[in-house]
Design an enzyme around this catalytic site. Structure first.
Site, mmCIF file in Angstrom:
data_model
loop_
_atom_site.group_PDB
_atom_site.id
_atom_site.type_symbol
_atom_site.label_atom_id
_atom_site.label_comp_id
_atom_site.label_asym_id
_atom_site.label_seq_id
_atom_site.Cartn_x
_atom_site.Cartn_y
_atom_site.Cartn_z
ATOM 1 C CG LEU A 156 -0.515 0.073 2.611
ATOM 2 C CD1 LEU A 156 -0.139 1.473 3.029
ATOM 3 C CD2 LEU A 156 -1.634 -0.445 3.499
ATOM 4 C CD GLU A 158 2.858 6.922 4.598
ATOM 5 O OE1 GLU A 158 2.746 8.145 4.725
ATOM 6 O OE2 GLU A 158 3.676 6.240 5.235
ATOM 7 C CG ASN A 212 9.019 -0.456 -1.686
ATOM 8 O OD1 ASN A 212 8.072 -0.299 -2.447
ATOM 9 N ND2 ASN A 212 8.883 -0.411 -0.379
ATOM 10 C CG PHE A 253 6.957 5.696 -9.160
ATOM 11 C CD1 PHE A 253 5.589 5.558 -9.094
ATOM 12 C CD2 PHE A 253 7.678 5.772 -7.984
ATOM 13 C CE1 PHE A 253 4.944 5.505 -7.876
ATOM 14 C CE2 PHE A 253 7.041 5.719 -6.757
ATOM 15 C CZ PHE A 253 5.673 5.578 -6.703
ATOM 16 C CG LEU A 254 10.184 8.553 -15.966
ATOM 17 C CD1 LEU A 254 11.169 7.631 -15.280
ATOM 18 C CD2 LEU A 254 9.749 7.948 -17.288
ATOM 19 N N GLY A 261 11.233 10.138 -0.383
ATOM 20 C CA GLY A 261 11.436 10.089 1.061
ATOM 21 C C GLY A 261 10.401 9.146 1.633
ATOM 22 C CB CYS A 264 8.376 2.545 2.294
ATOM 23 S SG CYS A 264 7.031 2.150 3.410
HETATM 24 C C1 UDX Z 1 5.939 3.220 -1.333
HETATM 25 C C2 UDX Z 1 5.481 2.218 -2.405
HETATM 26 O O1 UDX Z 1 4.922 2.940 -3.507
HETATM 27 C C3 UDX Z 1 4.462 1.238 -1.818
HETATM 28 O O2 UDX Z 1 4.101 0.282 -2.793
HETATM 29 C C4 UDX Z 1 5.077 0.560 -0.614
HETATM 30 O O3 UDX Z 1 4.148 -0.319 -0.021
HETATM 31 C C5 UDX Z 1 5.554 1.586 0.401
HETATM 32 O O4 UDX Z 1 6.460 2.501 -0.217
HETATM 33 P P1 UDX Z 1 4.882 5.412 -0.230
HETATM 34 O O5 UDX Z 1 6.107 5.479 0.632
HETATM 35 O O6 UDX Z 1 3.545 5.637 0.388
HETATM 36 O O7 UDX Z 1 4.800 3.989 -0.956
HETATM 37 O O8 UDX Z 1 5.083 6.538 -1.332
HETATM 38 P P2 UDX Z 1 5.153 6.625 -2.925
HETATM 39 O O9 UDX Z 1 3.886 7.150 -3.452
HETATM 40 O O10 UDX Z 1 5.696 5.399 -3.509
HETATM 41 O O11 UDX Z 1 6.234 7.794 -3.057
HETATM 42 C C6 UDX Z 1 7.534 7.653 -2.500
HETATM 43 C C7 UDX Z 1 8.348 8.890 -2.692
HETATM 44 O O12 UDX Z 1 8.757 9.016 -4.041
HETATM 45 C C8 UDX Z 1 7.661 10.197 -2.340
HETATM 46 O O13 UDX Z 1 8.568 10.988 -1.599
HETATM 47 C C9 UDX Z 1 7.367 10.825 -3.672
HETATM 48 O O14 UDX Z 1 7.352 12.231 -3.611
HETATM 49 C C10 UDX Z 1 8.537 10.327 -4.511
HETATM 50 N N1 UDX Z 1 8.270 10.261 -5.957
HETATM 51 C C11 UDX Z 1 7.307 9.428 -6.439
HETATM 52 C C12 UDX Z 1 9.029 11.010 -6.840
HETATM 53 O O15 UDX Z 1 9.918 11.772 -6.435
HETATM 54 N N2 UDX Z 1 8.785 10.913 -8.190
HETATM 55 C C13 UDX Z 1 7.833 10.094 -8.691
HETATM 56 O O16 UDX Z 1 7.683 10.047 -9.915
HETATM 57 C C14 UDX Z 1 7.061 9.327 -7.788
#
Ligand code: UDX
Length: 437
Positions: A156, A158, A212, A253-254, A261, A264
């Site tokens: 999941l 957040e 992750n 995620f790009l 941060g 996780c």
């Molecule tokens: C993550 C995983 O997505 C999830 O599957 C796992 O269970 C727990 O870790 P989460 O920590 O809630 O979830 O955040 P996520 O939405 O994945 O974002 C992580 C970080 O990456 C954030 O700081 C976000 O700002 C950053 N991010 C995300 C980017 O900098 N660029 C992106 O394109 C996507």
């Protein structure tokens, strides 16, 4: 079939899992060692910011399908399944995971397990943990081999926790031959037809960290390209858009910017590297050190840009910081890039005023040395530079013309690449980004 289950650990994962399992019709007892947290949860008070979760919590408390407690003996008597949803933070002395909460939970529960039951690990753990815990369980539980273990990692995000739990992309079940698979398939049956991968403990544990690590790598990849874009005068936002049209790559995620941060991704990649080294395969994950380094460099880069915009020094400069949470729609400030940047700038002598729609209370507790504002305008008043560090919708839709008069000098660092440079420049702002000319 309706099951009786316990969820041990009432953090992000535990509360969500408990409430969602109750929503499916199961009888759920949530457990935590923090009595105050348990009392608040029983009153329907959610200690975290998560869309839709408080409503779910209240509905299921009221329906009598959900309650919270602190007693492992009661948990053992109540449940046929026990979900382990404990935190596995980074150890203070290394990059490895600290498994003390998980170990303590198993040690507290196991001596009371006197009839057949299934423990189900959901926490993110170093590969090999399930094997070790299974042996410990058999040794400590009066039920012996009757107390089985399965590993069922949780994916999941957040801000989307309820939706990710009730409509997951996939279910991964790490099991030994026995009742575990059938029991878990039955438990999750009400979710509908979800792709399910059944495998061994080690693979199930690794799926989570590998996922992750992949996401972190994807983010650091685009951020590395952003560094080159800045040096070459190119635009990483347009570049990512173009890459994303290739289905093999995909746009998600790009998003280049201040990097990842949260509770996780950062600690999971470090724990993965540490575990690989223990296994003698450190070289395989050497690239994750680069992923981490690129990510942390974004924070330094943001501070450098901000200093530049402030005229070369932060002395006697007022800096408005928009964002404290590690990402929008969350009040989580664990390893928050935004709060890190704010702190670094304050240490260099700036007067920093931070505003965040949800994370102010948590930020205040963690970084009492910073100043906090009650709104964007409050933070921006008299500022020499505005930093957009977390892309909350209320920041991405700001009106630059209306905001400009509140600042001493209208200069903005768009550290998440979410503002339209042309609109902001036309409104009289000096605009900078991480990865765009
Ligand atoms: C993550 C995983 O997505 C999830 O599957 C796992 O269970 C727990 O870790 P989460 O920590 O809630 O979830 O955040 P996520 O939405 O994945 O974002 C992580 C970080 O990456 C954030 O700081 C976000 O700002 C950053 N991010 C995300 C980017 O900098 N660029 C992106 O394109 C996507």
């Amino acid at each position: 079939m309706r099951h009786r289950l316990t969820v041990i650990g009432s953090g992000y994962l535990g509360i969500t899992h408990a409430a969602c399992m109750a929503e499916l019709g199961h009888q759920v007892l949530g457990l935590d060692i923090d009595e105050d947290r348990v009392r608040r949860l029983n009153q329907g008070e959610l200690p975290i910011h998560e869309q839709g979760l408080e409503e779910l919590l209240r509905r299921n408390l009221a329906a009598g399908r959900l309650r919270f407690g602190t007693d492992p003996r009661e948990a053992a008597a109540f449940g046929d399944l026990h979900f382990l949803c404990l935190g596995t933070p980074q150890r203070k002395d290394s990059g490895a995971a600290d498994l003390s909460q998980l170990d303590a939970a198993v040690d507290a529960l196991a001596p009371h397990l006197d009839r057949p039951c299934l423990l189900v690990g959901k926490s993110t753990v170093p590969v090999g943990t399930a094997e070790r815990l299974a042996a410990r369980l058999t040794a400590l539980a009066p039920a012996g081999e009757g107390a089985e273990l399965a590993w069922n990692p949780e994916f999941l995000r957040e801000g989307h926790a309820v939706q990710d739990t009730l409509a997951p992309d996939r279910i991964v079940l790490g099991v030994r031959p026995g009742r575990a698979e059938a029991l878990l398939r039955d438990l999750y049956g009400p979710l509908g037809d979800i792709p399910t991968v059944v495998t061994d403990y080690a693979t199930a544990e690794l799926v989570k960290v590998a996922a992750n690590a992949f996401l972190a790598t994807k983010i650091s990849y685009i951020n590395a390209i952003a560094e080159v874009c800045e040096a070459a005068g190119a635009d990483v936002v347009r570049l990512a858009e173009a890459l994303g049209h290739d289905d093999r790559i995909g746009r998600r995620f790009l998003s280049a910017g201040l990097g990842f941060g949260g509770g996780c991704l950062p600690k999971d990649i470090r724990a993965f590297v540490a575990r690989a080294e223990e296994l003698g395969t450190g070289e395989s994950l050497e690239f994750l050190r680069q992923v981490d380094a690129i990510n942390l460099r974004r924070r330094t880069r943001a501070v450098d840009h901000a200093r530049d915009l402030a005229g070369g020094s932060f002395t006697n400069r007022r800096i408005a910081v928009l964002g404290a949470a590690f990402k929008p729609d969350s009040d989580d400030i664990r390893d928050s890039p935004a709060l890190d940047v704010a702190t670094a700038i304050a240490r260099e002598g700036a007067h920093v005023s931070v505003y965040d729609p949800a994370a102010l209370d948590n930020a205040r507790k963690a970084r009492p040395d910073l100043d906090y504002a009650t709104s964007t305008i409050d933070a921006a008043r008299g500022a020499h530079v505005l930093l957009l560090l977390t892309e909350w919708p209320e920041f991405t839709t700001l009106d630059p013309t209306a905001l400009a008069p509140h600042l001493a000098t209208p200069a903005v660092l768009d550290a998440r690449n979410v503002l339209d440079p042309r609109t902001w420049r036309t409104a009289g702002w000096t605009y900078r980004s991480l990865g765009r000319r």
